[in-house]
Design an enzyme around this catalytic site. Structure first.
Site, mmCIF file in Angstrom:
data_model
loop_
_atom_site.group_PDB
_atom_site.id
_atom_site.type_symbol
_atom_site.label_atom_id
_atom_site.label_comp_id
_atom_site.label_asym_id
_atom_site.label_seq_id
_atom_site.Cartn_x
_atom_site.Cartn_y
_atom_site.Cartn_z
ATOM 1 N N GLY A 243 0.747 -1.372 -0.033
ATOM 2 C CA GLY A 243 -0.113 0.038 -0.048
ATOM 3 C C GLY A 243 0.772 1.325 0.020
ATOM 4 O O GLY A 243 0.316 2.187 -0.447
ATOM 5 N N GLU A 278 3.839 -6.824 1.886
ATOM 6 C CA GLU A 278 3.538 -7.139 0.595
ATOM 7 C C GLU A 278 3.395 -6.022 -0.485
ATOM 8 O O GLU A 278 2.625 -5.525 -0.972
ATOM 9 C CB GLU A 278 1.812 -7.826 0.344
ATOM 10 C CG GLU A 278 1.884 -8.940 1.539
ATOM 11 C CD GLU A 278 0.189 -9.311 1.633
ATOM 12 O OE1 GLU A 278 -0.628 -8.636 0.912
ATOM 13 O OE2 GLU A 278 -0.104 -10.302 2.098
ATOM 14 N N PRO A 279 4.564 -5.375 -0.239
ATOM 15 C CA PRO A 279 4.688 -4.156 -1.332
ATOM 16 C C PRO A 279 4.638 -4.477 -2.678
ATOM 17 O O PRO A 279 5.319 -5.525 -3.060
ATOM 18 C CB PRO A 279 5.828 -3.404 -0.944
ATOM 19 C CG PRO A 279 6.868 -4.554 -0.401
ATOM 20 C CD PRO A 279 5.882 -5.593 0.287
ATOM 21 N N GLY A 280 4.019 -3.766 -3.630
ATOM 22 C CA GLY A 280 4.122 -3.920 -4.846
ATOM 23 C C GLY A 280 4.343 -2.655 -5.504
ATOM 24 O O GLY A 280 5.463 -2.604 -6.014
ATOM 25 N N ARG A 281 3.642 -1.721 -5.636
ATOM 26 C CA ARG A 281 3.912 -0.424 -6.380
ATOM 27 C C ARG A 281 5.187 0.204 -5.668
ATOM 28 O O ARG A 281 5.875 0.849 -6.592
ATOM 29 C CB ARG A 281 2.788 0.760 -6.075
ATOM 30 C CG ARG A 281 2.889 1.798 -6.893
ATOM 31 C CD ARG A 281 1.633 2.914 -6.357
ATOM 32 N NE ARG A 281 0.396 2.333 -5.980
ATOM 33 C CZ ARG A 281 -0.610 2.448 -6.947
ATOM 34 N NH1 ARG A 281 -0.378 2.794 -8.105
ATOM 35 N NH2 ARG A 281 -1.583 1.713 -6.402
ATOM 36 N N TYR A 321 -8.352 5.394 -13.735
ATOM 37 C CA TYR A 321 -8.277 5.841 -12.195
ATOM 38 C C TYR A 321 -8.272 7.446 -12.444
ATOM 39 O O TYR A 321 -7.979 8.141 -11.342
ATOM 40 C CB TYR A 321 -7.420 5.326 -11.294
ATOM 41 C CG TYR A 321 -7.026 4.023 -11.368
ATOM 42 C CD1 TYR A 321 -8.090 2.971 -10.712
ATOM 43 C CD2 TYR A 321 -5.890 3.360 -11.661
ATOM 44 C CE1 TYR A 321 -7.773 1.678 -10.686
ATOM 45 C CE2 TYR A 321 -5.745 2.019 -11.873
ATOM 46 C CZ TYR A 321 -6.942 1.198 -11.198
ATOM 47 O OH TYR A 321 -6.478 -0.264 -11.075
ATOM 48 N N CYS A 353 -9.700 3.880 -30.088
ATOM 49 C CA CYS A 353 -10.899 4.527 -30.482
ATOM 50 C C CYS A 353 -11.890 4.615 -29.441
ATOM 51 O O CYS A 353 -12.874 4.124 -29.203
ATOM 52 C CB CYS A 353 -11.675 3.554 -31.632
ATOM 53 S SG CYS A 353 -10.645 3.237 -32.891
ATOM 54 N N GLU A 354 -11.244 5.460 -28.472
ATOM 55 C CA GLU A 354 -12.138 5.822 -27.426
ATOM 56 C C GLU A 354 -11.512 7.115 -26.675
ATOM 57 O O GLU A 354 -10.335 7.531 -26.680
ATOM 58 C CB GLU A 354 -11.909 4.740 -26.313
ATOM 59 C CG GLU A 354 -12.493 3.442 -26.327
ATOM 60 C CD GLU A 354 -12.880 2.830 -25.151
ATOM 61 O OE1 GLU A 354 -13.128 3.434 -24.083
ATOM 62 O OE2 GLU A 354 -13.044 1.572 -25.066
ATOM 63 N N TYR A 381 1.834 -1.775 -12.162
ATOM 64 C CA TYR A 381 0.216 -1.570 -12.798
ATOM 65 C C TYR A 381 0.417 -1.075 -14.166
ATOM 66 O O TYR A 381 -0.853 -0.684 -14.561
ATOM 67 C CB TYR A 381 -0.561 -1.070 -11.826
ATOM 68 C CG TYR A 381 -0.626 -1.763 -10.483
ATOM 69 C CD1 TYR A 381 -0.906 -2.964 -10.431
ATOM 70 C CD2 TYR A 381 -0.149 -1.016 -9.476
ATOM 71 C CE1 TYR A 381 -0.947 -3.325 -8.888
ATOM 72 C CE2 TYR A 381 -0.119 -1.359 -8.004
ATOM 73 C CZ TYR A 381 -0.424 -2.831 -7.964
ATOM 74 O OH TYR A 381 -0.407 -3.357 -6.713
#
Ligand code: LLP
Length: 425
Positions: A243, A278-281, A321, A353-354, A381
């Site tokens: 987190g 549990e670090p990710g980012r 986001y 195409c958005e 991510y």
């Protein structure tokens, strides 16, 4: 530490010019720095050592943030464990040389097959999120004649004050066992013959810049651990999840790892349990960028568009986001034989195409067609959430190590995209 620096040939990662990477591997391309990845991991390790927790802590990298084998292998070599959420991530960690006995398995909906695979591999612990999951795991372990090591993910009902999609610690979230029911759920777990109750875990959300909510959650968890011990359920480890947030905007610095962790680590003085994070980012986010080339400039009446060759399928965070990533030019200002473009405020958009396909709004840049841009803080991510939308092959990935650039995932070919498909007979 900063990922990029300015060299003679413009922006570089470690000692390699991004110009050279684009020429060798093409764009769009994710570029990671071994040095920055290592520094982020060492930041955690040093913080744990400073609190005397070096020997009884395990840093389990959250694979979902970036699951490239080279990145997993690098963390495995540094001694990391891994936090996985699927059988696919289990296979990746094992293929990358990670040790099964340092794996924790999170997630609200593990299949029986995934439980079986993880039991057979001999993982460290299952982070269980419901009573039904306990019962199912007990059955699967019984079938294999094993006892499954379990921890309960408790939901401490703490507001992480982050984007609602990545806030997980409130009562309204699908995650974890409700705090009020946790004690009874532990009693149930302890009574099941094929489970071994080992620990507790919580994870309240992602991209947290203030350590207070995580510290508050830790207080609640520790109180529960003591209450369980008094009732004869003694836990070996406490897993405080991931987190910790990172810097996405130059003007908005994130706390240093040691400062963010300090309020949590201070609570472990005099305790005996092992600690897991549990670090990710925070291990990969600032260690990667997305390199892209300007295809087309489209000045308009209301807005000026710079259409680049990376899109929402490569980096979904802005579309999903409304996330901000700094976007910087690769060329040195005034360098090269052509004059720089005129500075304007651009919408940096992809070819998909958005209208939601953007990487950045309203960015002041002096651009010409063919210029290279670096979308920063894209190591977490980014590639992990990339898709083939619009039948776009996923980007190449490169890891820089000093003066060398290693291709760690080649660009997909179009033929590979539809190889698993078939037409009716
Ligand atoms: N542990 C658990 C149980 C998790 O659910 C997560 C992330 C982590 C650890 C790692 O959290 P981190 O240290 O990376 O904050 N795609 C979103 C982020 C989703 C996070 C999901 N869970 C984004 O791009 O911002």
């Amino acid at each position: 530490m900063s990922l990029t620096n300015l060299g003679g040939d413009g922006l570089q990662v470690e000692a390699v010019a991004l110009n050279d990477i684009a020429a060798r591997f093409g764009t769009p391309c994710y570029v990671y720095s071994r040095l920055a990845l290592t520094a982020a991991y060492v930041g955690y390790r040093n913080a744990l050592h400073a609190h005397g927790l070096g020997d009884r802590a395990l840093i389990c990298y959250a694979v979902k943030a970036n699951s490239n084998l080279a990145i997993l292998n690098l963390f495995a070599r540094l001694g990391a464990g891994f936090d996985i959420v699927s059988g696919g991530e289990l296979a990746r960690v094992l293929a990358a040389g990670g040790s099964a006995d340092k794996i924790v398995f999170s997630g609200v909906g593990k299949s029986r097959e995934e439980m079986r695979q993880a039991l057979e591999a001999g993982i460290h612990c299952f982070n269980v999120e419901s009573t039904s999951e306990l019962e199912q795991l007990n059955e699967v372990a019984g079938g294999l004649n094993r006892r499954a090591p379990v921890s309960l993910r408790v939901n401490p009902d703490v507001d992480a004050r982050t984007h609602p999609y990545i806030s997980t610690g409130l009562k309204t979230a699908k995650f974890g066992v409700a705090f009020d029911q946790a004690f009874d759920t532990y009693r149930r777990a302890a009574s099941l013959p094929h489970l071994a109750v080992k620990g507790i875990d919580c994870h309240i959300g992602s991209q947290l810049l203030d350590p207070a909510p995580a510290a508050e959650a830790a207080d609640k968890v520790l109180a529960l651990v003591d209450r369980l011990a008094a009732a004869g359920i003694v836990l070996e480890h406490i897993d405080l999840g991931g987190g910790m947030g990172i810097q996405y905007r130059r003007e908005e610095p994130a706390p240093a790892t040691a400062d963010y962790l300090a309020p949590m680590l201070a609570k472990f003085a005099g305790r005996r349990e092992k600690l897991i994070f549990e670090p990710g980012r925070s291990l990969v986010g600032n260690a990667g960028l997305l390199l892209t080339r300007v295809q087309v400039l489209k000045p308009g009446e209301e807005k000026h568009f710079a259409v680049v060759d990376a899109a929402m399928n490569d980096l979904m965070r802005p579309a999903l986001y409304d996330a901000w990533h700094d976007i910087v030019p690769v060329a040195k200002v005034g360098a090269g034989d052509t004059a720089p473009g005129t500075p304007m405020r651009y919408e940096i958009v992809g070819p998909v195409c958005e209208s939601g396909d953007f990487l950045g709004h309203d960015r002041e840049l002096a651009l010409k067609e063919g210029d290279l841009l670096a979308v920063l803080s894209a190591g977490a991510y980014g590639m992990a959430m990339a898709s083939n939308y619009n039948s776009r092959p996923r980007a190449a990935e490169v890891m820089v190590d000093g003066t060398h650039a290693h291709l760690i995932r080649r660009r997909e070919s179009v033929a590979e995209l539809f190889a698993p498909e078939s037409v009716l007979p």
